[in-house]
Design an enzyme around this catalytic site. Sequence first.
Site, PDB file in Angstrom:
ATOM      1  N   LYS A   1       5.067   3.947   2.373  1.00 55.43           N
ATOM      2  CA  LYS A   1       6.450   4.301   2.103  1.00 55.43           C
ATOM      3  C   LYS A   1       6.954   3.454   0.932  1.00 55.43           C
ATOM      4  CE  LYS A   1      10.863   4.755   4.610  1.00 55.43           C
ATOM      5  NZ  LYS A   1      11.499   4.555   5.943  1.00 55.43           N
TER       6      LYS A   1
ATOM      7  N   SER B   1      13.734   8.499   7.728  1.00 56.65           N
ATOM      8  CA  SER B   1      13.620   8.344   6.283  1.00 56.65           C
ATOM      9  C   SER B   1      12.177   8.299   5.794  1.00 56.65           C
ATOM     10  CB  SER B   1      14.342   7.072   5.840  1.00 56.65           C
ATOM     11  OG  SER B   1      13.694   5.905   6.370  1.00 56.65           O
TER      12      SER B   1
ATOM     13  N   SER C   1      13.330   6.565  12.066  1.00 56.54           N
ATOM     14  CA  SER C   1      12.727   6.947  10.792  1.00 56.54           C
ATOM     15  C   SER C   1      11.217   7.096  10.827  1.00 56.54           C
ATOM     16  CB  SER C   1      13.116   5.937   9.700  1.00 56.54           C
ATOM     17  OG  SER C   1      14.485   6.038   9.411  1.00 56.54           O
TER      18      SER C   1
END
Length: 262
Positions: free
Chosen positions: A84, A165, A189
């Site tokens: 990420k 996210s 997330s």
Amino acid sequence: EFDFREGTVTQLQSAMATGELSAEQVVRHYYRQIAQHNRRGADLRAVNQLLPLDEALAIAQELDRERAQGSTRGPLHGVPVLLKDNIDTGDGLANTAGSLLLKAHVPGQDAFLVQQLRAAGAIIIGKANLSEWANFRSTASSSGWSSVGGQVQNPFDTTRSPCGSSSGSAVAVSANLIPLAVGTETDGSLVCPAAINGIVTIKPTLGSVSRSGIIPISHSQDSAGPMARTVRDAVYMLQAMLGADATDSASYSVSTDYAQHL
């Protein structure tokens, strides 16, 4: 010819062990997949940055040499991984949190969890898109959108949310752009994008995976976790990420080998 579709870490390891595949071939395949469907084709926008191919291949070739000499580091040996885009790497890739403000923010060293993954033989090839600032922007921010990467697309139905996210990490795994990815969670997330995009994740207990080198939101909730196609692959990745880190006040050592309990 090896069928990469829905390929697992276990299958990749088996193919590399028998000589059917090399880590170099695996890396080349996933770079092609990303080139075909990240900004063209399906236009999933799941990946923000990639390590230059020659650098990734050099890492793969070294791991292939280790295997040829009879040495493997574990189940992640020679397997490509996306992180990420809120996790530090010391390889020249920016850590942007999805924001154009940080497009030139290039860390000087790897986050602790990245050091652990590299030691386990994983090949970190790039950064996955995310909800900008890990969705910590407003109560009405668009899930999976960032000013760096644009809108991550749900690979099953592009009119539906990919959830955030860690949407880029989840979509990249779900759409066969990568076998494994790392996401982070403060509040849903990891688990939401995994559920929405049909993959597996594990939200580790706070401190079992070091938080150092990750752009923070909440001191009491932030945690990085594995994203994979199977429970077994997620456990292998979690095992590699564990480790006590002196620079993280919540970090502690985990003595359990979770893979033994699969």
